[in-house]
Write a protein that holds these residues in place. Sequence first.
Motif, short mmCIF file in Angstrom:
data_model
loop_
_atom_site.label_atom_id
_atom_site.label_comp_id
_atom_site.label_asym_id
_atom_site.label_seq_id
_atom_site.Cartn_x
_atom_site.Cartn_y
_atom_site.Cartn_z
N ARG A 3 17.36 -3.78 9.39
CA ARG A 3 16.14 -3.00 9.47
C ARG A 3 15.78 -2.47 8.09
O ARG A 3 16.53 -2.58 7.13
CB ARG A 3 16.30 -1.84 10.45
N GLY A 4 14.60 -1.84 7.99
CA GLY A 4 14.17 -1.26 6.74
C GLY A 4 13.61 -2.28 5.75
O GLY A 4 13.44 -2.00 4.58
N MET A 5 13.29 -3.48 6.24
CA MET A 5 12.85 -4.54 5.35
C MET A 5 11.38 -4.42 4.98
O MET A 5 10.93 -5.05 4.04
CB MET A 5 13.11 -5.90 6.00
N ASN A 6 10.59 -3.66 5.73
CA ASN A 6 9.16 -3.57 5.47
C ASN A 6 8.71 -2.11 5.49
O ASN A 6 7.94 -1.71 6.33
CB ASN A 6 8.37 -4.37 6.52
N ARG A 7 9.23 -1.33 4.57
CA ARG A 7 8.97 0.09 4.59
C ARG A 7 7.48 0.36 4.49
O ARG A 7 6.80 -0.14 3.62
CB ARG A 7 9.72 0.78 3.45
N SER A 192 7.98 -3.96 -9.84
CA SER A 192 7.30 -4.45 -8.65
C SER A 192 6.12 -3.56 -8.25
O SER A 192 5.12 -4.05 -7.73
CB SER A 192 8.29 -4.56 -7.48
N SER A 193 6.22 -2.25 -8.52
CA SER A 193 5.13 -1.34 -8.18
C SER A 193 4.05 -1.29 -9.24
O SER A 193 2.85 -1.31 -8.91
CB SER A 193 5.67 0.09 -7.96
N LEU A 194 4.42 -1.24 -10.50
CA LEU A 194 3.45 -0.93 -11.55
C LEU A 194 3.05 -2.12 -12.41
O LEU A 194 1.89 -2.23 -12.82
CB LEU A 194 4.00 0.20 -12.43
N VAL A 227 11.26 -4.69 -5.68
CA VAL A 227 11.05 -5.66 -4.60
C VAL A 227 9.54 -5.76 -4.35
O VAL A 227 8.91 -4.76 -3.99
CB VAL A 227 11.77 -5.24 -3.31
N VAL A 228 8.98 -6.93 -4.51
CA VAL A 228 7.54 -7.11 -4.36
C VAL A 228 7.18 -7.50 -2.93
O VAL A 228 7.81 -8.37 -2.34
CB VAL A 228 7.02 -8.20 -5.33
N GLY A 229 6.18 -6.83 -2.37
CA GLY A 229 5.53 -7.29 -1.16
C GLY A 229 6.26 -7.08 0.14
O GLY A 229 5.80 -7.56 1.19
N GLN A 230 7.37 -6.36 0.14
CA GLN A 230 8.09 -6.14 1.40
C GLN A 230 7.87 -4.74 1.97
O GLN A 230 8.39 -4.42 3.02
CB GLN A 230 9.58 -6.42 1.22
N ASP A 231 7.13 -3.92 1.26
CA ASP A 231 6.66 -2.65 1.82
C ASP A 231 5.35 -2.32 1.12
O ASP A 231 5.01 -2.92 0.09
CB ASP A 231 7.68 -1.53 1.65
N ILE A 232 4.63 -1.38 1.65
CA ILE A 232 3.28 -1.11 1.12
C ILE A 232 3.31 -0.59 -0.31
O ILE A 232 2.37 -0.77 -1.07
CB ILE A 232 2.52 -0.15 2.05
N THR A 233 4.41 0.06 -0.72
CA THR A 233 4.50 0.60 -2.07
C THR A 233 5.00 -0.41 -3.09
O THR A 233 4.99 -0.12 -4.29
CB THR A 233 5.45 1.82 -2.11
N ASP A 234 5.47 -1.55 -2.66
CA ASP A 234 6.15 -2.51 -3.55
C ASP A 234 7.38 -1.87 -4.19
O ASP A 234 7.66 -2.07 -5.37
CB ASP A 234 5.20 -3.06 -4.61
#
Length: 370
Positions: A3-7, A192-194, A227-234
């Motif tokens: 779990r926790g893969m798509n925060r 991944s975020s910025l 981590v890119v693209g696996q949660d809304i914040t990257d």
Amino acid sequence: MTRGMNRRGFLAVAGATAAGAALATTVQGTARAAAGAFRVPAEDVRHTRTWMAWPDSTAIWAGKLGGVQADIALIARTIATYEPVVMCANSGSAATARSMCGPSVTVLSSIPVDDCWMRDTGPVFRTDGYGGLDAVGLNFNGWGNKQTHARDALVAERIAAWTGVPFGYADLVGEGGAVEQDGAGTLMATRSSLVNRNRNPGMSESQITTAMCDAYGASKVIWFDGVVGQDITDDHVDATSRFLAPGEALVQMPLATDTDAFSRDARRQYGVLSASTTATGRAIDAMQLQGPDYNKIRSTNRNFLASYANYYLCNGAVISAHFGDTQADAAARATLARLYPDRVIEQLNIDRLGTGGGGIHCVTQQQPVA
């Protein structure tokens, strides 16, 4: 850990609205002009108040809104026992916010919001060491136009106006949860975020580094891949790695058996920090905070964020979370008590908020004493 893969993953379906583009061009560079004197302090300094935001969108929080509001109210009431809390709420839900938060929390209906993530939408306050205070906006764009944000894009400037401090926009797009500062010239963040075209298209890592340092009054950025693209914040850094002091950092570590992308990223963050130095050349002492076993926590939601590291420091207390893995919860509490011996450790059940992939640090923004 499975779990926790798509925060915060479910939040992306709420739609995206480009907002604040014209506003962002009106005062670009103001932050840079003041960077020589002003600096974002460490989060353990004394606060004037904590800023929060009241969620009321059933589109964003479909089937979850009541529980999330209860968690936000719990966090606000807890912090309010230690320092003033100001909650920004839409006029149509301000009465509900006042009722659920109680008289210890000030609710403002003059600063409308889209959602509750004040860490990302609120202003980043800076001090100059001589009684001066100003604020910087990070041009919030809904984590890369993944969620509606017309009102949230204006929150930073409107809070700065309410407090009466000078305000400018940074020369990059980002969020407060994407940057950690030690208050002494060193930042850390995930690429991944910025360094991501959904925030800063056409900008190199070097250019983004310069813009971050200008905005925060820093001189060095420690970059993690993320981590890119696996949660809304990257993959915001504040869910994994935090500064404790100049030269000291904390990383939440996964179980040895966890092999998902976020667990691999956490191990890499720890390795990078352990080999890094501060802006002044001091070797960083990277400490570990053991994360919980996702098979033992209360939530079974795949998007759940079980981050002890996403704690919030307020005057005299550490506001953290517990998740139902009793052994890990107790160990996290003991670690925080050892690291912050002069503060009360408050552990809260915020499971409903956690299903949105965020935590206590994500929904708070400190205003430091000048």
